[in-house]
Design a protein around this motif. Structure first.
Motif, PDB file in Angstrom:
ATOM      1  N   SER A   1     -39.390 -32.001   5.460  1.00 42.43           N
ATOM      2  CA  SER A   1     -39.276 -32.497   6.839  1.00 42.43           C
ATOM      3  C   SER A   1     -38.396 -31.626   7.721  1.00 42.43           C
ATOM      4  N   ASP A   2     -37.836 -30.544   7.170  1.00 40.89           N
ATOM      5  CA  ASP A   2     -37.036 -29.643   8.016  1.00 40.89           C
ATOM      6  C   ASP A   2     -37.868 -28.469   8.510  1.00 40.89           C
ATOM      7  N   TYR A   3     -39.200 -28.560   8.385  1.00 40.86           N
ATOM      8  CA  TYR A   3     -40.065 -27.440   8.761  1.00 40.86           C
ATOM      9  C   TYR A   3     -39.840 -26.989  10.211  1.00 40.86           C
ATOM     10  N   PHE A   4     -39.924 -27.952  11.136  1.00 40.40           N
ATOM     11  CA  PHE A   4     -39.703 -27.587  12.547  1.00 40.40           C
ATOM     12  C   PHE A   4     -38.304 -27.001  12.734  1.00 40.40           C
ATOM     13  N   PHE A   5     -37.329 -27.714  12.202  1.00 39.93           N
ATOM     14  CA  PHE A   5     -35.922 -27.330  12.354  1.00 39.93           C
ATOM     15  C   PHE A   5     -35.694 -25.879  11.909  1.00 39.93           C
ATOM     16  N   MET A   6     -36.295 -25.480  10.804  1.00 39.95           N
ATOM     17  CA  MET A   6     -36.038 -24.141  10.267  1.00 39.95           C
ATOM     18  C   MET A   6     -36.892 -23.071  10.946  1.00 39.95           C
ATOM     19  N   THR A   7     -38.171 -23.404  11.229  1.00 42.94           N
ATOM     20  CA  THR A   7     -39.066 -22.344  11.723  1.00 42.94           C
ATOM     21  C   THR A   7     -38.914 -22.115  13.226  1.00 42.94           C
ATOM     22  N   ARG A   8     -38.386 -23.097  13.953  1.00 45.61           N
ATOM     23  CA  ARG A   8     -38.280 -22.943  15.410  1.00 45.61           C
ATOM     24  C   ARG A   8     -36.986 -22.246  15.811  1.00 45.61           C
ATOM     25  N   GLY A   9     -36.069 -22.081  14.898  1.00 41.36           N
ATOM     26  CA  GLY A   9     -34.771 -21.527  15.260  1.00 41.36           C
ATOM     27  C   GLY A   9     -33.736 -22.610  15.046  1.00 41.36           C
ATOM     28  N   PRO A  10     -33.083 -22.578  13.894  1.00 38.82           N
ATOM     29  CA  PRO A  10     -32.196 -23.676  13.502  1.00 38.82           C
ATOM     30  C   PRO A  10     -30.832 -23.595  14.173  1.00 38.82           C
ATOM     31  N   GLY A  11     -30.783 -23.852  15.445  1.00 41.03           N
ATOM     32  CA  GLY A  11     -29.510 -23.845  16.167  1.00 41.03           C
ATOM     33  C   GLY A  11     -29.785 -23.581  17.626  1.00 41.03           C
ATOM     34  N   HIS A  12     -28.696 -23.545  18.416  1.00 44.65           N
ATOM     35  CA  HIS A  12     -28.877 -23.304  19.856  1.00 44.65           C
ATOM     36  C   HIS A  12     -29.201 -21.838  20.110  1.00 44.65           C
ATOM     37  N   GLY A  13     -29.852 -21.598  21.228  1.00 45.76           N
ATOM     38  CA  GLY A  13     -30.192 -20.227  21.600  1.00 45.76           C
ATOM     39  C   GLY A  13     -31.608 -19.901  21.179  1.00 45.76           C
ATOM     40  N   ASP A  14     -32.042 -18.720  21.604  1.00 49.24           N
ATOM     41  CA  ASP A  14     -33.427 -18.296  21.416  1.00 49.24           C
ATOM     42  C   ASP A  14     -33.469 -17.337  20.226  1.00 49.24           C
TER      43      ASP A  14
ATOM     44  N   PHE B   1     -59.685 -27.630   8.489  1.00 46.18           N
ATOM     45  CA  PHE B   1     -58.457 -27.403   7.718  1.00 46.18           C
ATOM     46  C   PHE B   1     -57.849 -28.760   7.367  1.00 46.18           C
ATOM     47  N   ILE B   2     -57.139 -28.813   6.257  1.00 47.94           N
ATOM     48  CA  ILE B   2     -56.364 -30.017   5.918  1.00 47.94           C
ATOM     49  C   ILE B   2     -54.962 -29.556   5.546  1.00 47.94           C
ATOM     50  N   THR B   3     -53.960 -30.006   6.278  1.00 46.19           N
ATOM     51  CA  THR B   3     -52.588 -29.688   5.879  1.00 46.19           C
ATOM     52  C   THR B   3     -52.073 -30.800   4.976  1.00 46.19           C
ATOM     53  N   VAL B   4     -51.460 -30.413   3.874  1.00 44.69           N
ATOM     54  CA  VAL B   4     -50.863 -31.374   2.950  1.00 44.69           C
ATOM     55  C   VAL B   4     -49.358 -31.115   2.969  1.00 44.69           C
ATOM     56  N   GLU B   5     -48.607 -32.074   3.488  1.00 36.83           N
ATOM     57  CA  GLU B   5     -47.183 -31.845   3.736  1.00 36.83           C
ATOM     58  C   GLU B   5     -46.344 -33.077   3.424  1.00 36.83           C
ATOM     59  N   LEU B   6     -45.057 -32.840   3.183  1.00 39.44           N
ATOM     60  CA  LEU B   6     -44.091 -33.931   3.028  1.00 39.44           C
ATOM     61  C   LEU B   6     -43.362 -34.137   4.352  1.00 39.44           C
ATOM     62  N   ASN B   7     -44.122 -34.277   5.420  1.00 38.18           N
ATOM     63  CA  ASN B   7     -43.589 -34.635   6.728  1.00 38.18           C
ATOM     64  C   ASN B   7     -44.768 -35.195   7.514  1.00 38.18           C
ATOM     65  N   MET B   8     -44.546 -35.592   8.744  1.00 39.36           N
ATOM     66  CA  MET B   8     -45.602 -36.280   9.493  1.00 39.36           C
ATOM     67  C   MET B   8     -46.612 -35.322  10.134  1.00 39.36           C
TER      68      MET B   8
END
Lengths: 185, 354
Positions: free
Chosen positions: B120-133, B305-312
């Protein structure tokens, strides 16, 4: 052949360790394998289990939905896993700790008074090794010699003095199985 | 080839890191990754390394920041709630263009959540885990072998592109044991400090000071650093994107999954193939950079495609972007520490096959 084994009981009965010995035996034989513990706030006395897959094919998921080998060392674990066992599978029951019989008719069942046998050997904590000895003797999922080897490799330095007793417990389980095969109840 | 060992995924990461020349580990215990810290506590003192249990995750990541400034291979590890606390530090590491290894063995969230496996941290990690670009390199292992192999890759890519790198595993990958061949090569910790002219190692009064910093008060200068950084990300995507294709040659349905769910999916795909359904899988190994090109190529021939994930359904958005919504993307998810069974994934595939 793929052996999908679930070992379940109370924390402290050495279920994760017996699973590790089995997995390590698979490693020594160059088989494909996985070992997966239940993990959680499960201390001594809580429920605990591990899943071991040993196969000649690469292992996909390490999660076992329908074990073909089930080793149970308390009644809640038998209640939890009995229905999941694949038809034709084998259930190994520590009959010193589990009063009831297995209800399924489409599985093979082995009752072993493992905890009582271990207590008589003055090694009450080694019922897990007696169970493991019986499993390997009955199913031949790994060779007995490899398993003894695996035990030597996996036992922690802190418990190295208990190696002989562990080996004896495995041997007792094997003998129990061999004897009951010779004279079925 | 060296001998196979039987290890937990967490232990394989720790041993691989040591063999990669990492001698500095800073951490704080949290299930389900504590075996990494335990392993380091046992090994580091014996090889002249440093194991330090910090007072908090925030302290640990800032120790990594300081250590990485000297060009040494430094790492920390945690699980989801602990990684939230490291967000500030990861942003500073990225802003200072420092390589470092951060391991996240995910558990269910949000909040304290649970301790069972999650992605469930997929977005958090792949988008940039913290402030700034910014981004960090994100690698997703699906075997204990990959836990070891991707540890080396994380150090090497991080240094090559001067950015933090993360191993993003799920709790199952950390806890399970499998045979693993550890890298025979033992990287000399002194060797990894070479070729880093930016490192603060003392000038010896022979060169100007190196300054590690992420503060730029002049906006035009700060803009330049951001743009330069994104040029590196472009190169990273071009040269370092990694994925595995499984039975894709004749596939009409493409499963996309990582970590433990990719393994469950492999079982499900084998079962569906027995039932005559042409299904394959693309398993992203790098999540940043995301393997957009192979997915876009697959979109030309598969019907869905079918995504199989442990998040929503976080990664499913990346799949939709990669294929420009040209084909439908169905989802098969479990959350909160639950894992879809093989039967559930089979059912999801069969539904799309009809």
């Amino acid at each position: 052949m793929t052996y999908e084994t679930v070992m379940a009981g109370f924390g402290g009965q050495g279920l994760l360790f017996s699973g590790k010995v089995l997995a390590y035996a698979g490693l020594l034989e160059g088989r494909e394998l996985s070992w997966l513990p239940s993990y959680g706030p499960e201390m001594r006395g809580g429920t605990c289990n591990c899943s071991v897959i040993i196969s000649d094919e690469p292992v996909g998921s390490p999660i076992i939905a329908h074990p073909n080998v089930l080793m149970v060392m308390n009644e809640p674990s038998l209640d939890k896993f009995e229905d999941a066992v694949a038809p034709g599978g084998t259930i190994f029951v520590d009959s010193s700790l589990i009063a009831r019989k297995v209800r399924r008719a489409d599985v093979d069942v082995v009752y072993i008074p493992a905890t009582q046998m271990a207590t008589e050997m003055e090694a009450a904590s080694l019922a897990n090794m007696i169970m493991l000895g019986a499993i390997v003797e009955k199913l031949g999922c790994v060779k007995s010699e490899t398993m003894l080897d695996a035990l030597k490799h996996t036992i922690s330095a802190r418990k190295a003095n208990l190696l002989d007793l562990n080996l004896k417990a495995v041997e007792a389980g094997r003998r129990f199985m061999a004897d009951s095969a010779a004279s079925p109840a | 080839m060296s001998e196979k060992a039987l290890m937990k995924g967490n232990e394989a990461i720790a041993e691989a890191a040591i063999r990669c020349g990492c001698r500095h580990y800073f951490g704080y215990p949290i299930t389900p990754q504590t075996e990494i810290a335990a392993y380091m506590a046992k090994r580091m003192p014996k090889i002249g390394g440093t194991f330090l249990q910090a007072e908090s995750e925030i302290a640990a990541i800032n120790m990594v920041y300081g250590c990485a400034s000297t060009g040494r291979r430094a790492m920390t590890s945690s699980s989801s709630p602990g990684v939230s606390l490291k967000a500030e530090g990861m942003s500073y590491l990225a802003g200072a263009d420092l390589p470092a290894l951060i391991v996240n063995v995910q558990r269910g969230g949000p909040g304290l959540g649970g301790i069972q496996p999650s992605q469930s941290d997929y977005f958090f990690m792949t988008r940039g885990p913290g402030h700034g670009d910014f981004h960090i390199i994100v690698l997703a292992p699906a075997t204990v072998q990959e836990m070891a192999d991707l540890t080396r890759l994380a150090f090497e890519l991080g240094e090559k592109y001067r950015m933090p790198a993360m191993l993003l595993a799920d709790g199952t990958m950390g806890q399970m044991m499998e045979p693993v061949v550890l890298p025979e090569e033992q990287t000399d910790p002194a060797e990894v400090m070479k070729g880093k002219p930016w490192a603060v190692t003392g000038t010896g009064m022979k060169r100007p000071h190196n300054i590690i910093n992420s503060l730029y008060l002049k906006p035009d200068e700060l803009e330049k650093t951001n743009i330069e950084r994104f040029k590196r990300y472009e190169q990273l995507e071009r040269d370092e994107t990694r994925w595995e294709e499984y039975l894709m040659d004749d596939a009409e349905i493409c499963v996309v999954s990582t970590g433990i769910t990719a393994r469950v999916s492999k079982n499900a795909i084998a079962e569906c193939r027995r039932r005559g359904i042409k299904v394959g899988m693309i398993r992203p190994i790098t999540l940043f950079p995301f393997p957009k090109a192979p997915l876009a190529k697959a979109a030309e021939k598969v019907k869905c495609f079918i995504t199989v994930e442990l998040n929503m359904g976080q990664m499913s958005e990346d799949v939709e972007l990669a294929v420009r919504c040209s084909k439908p993307v169905a989802m098969c998810n479990r959350v909160g520490g639950m894992i879809p069974s093989t039967d559930e994934v089979v059912a999801a595939i069969e539904k799309e096959a009809k």
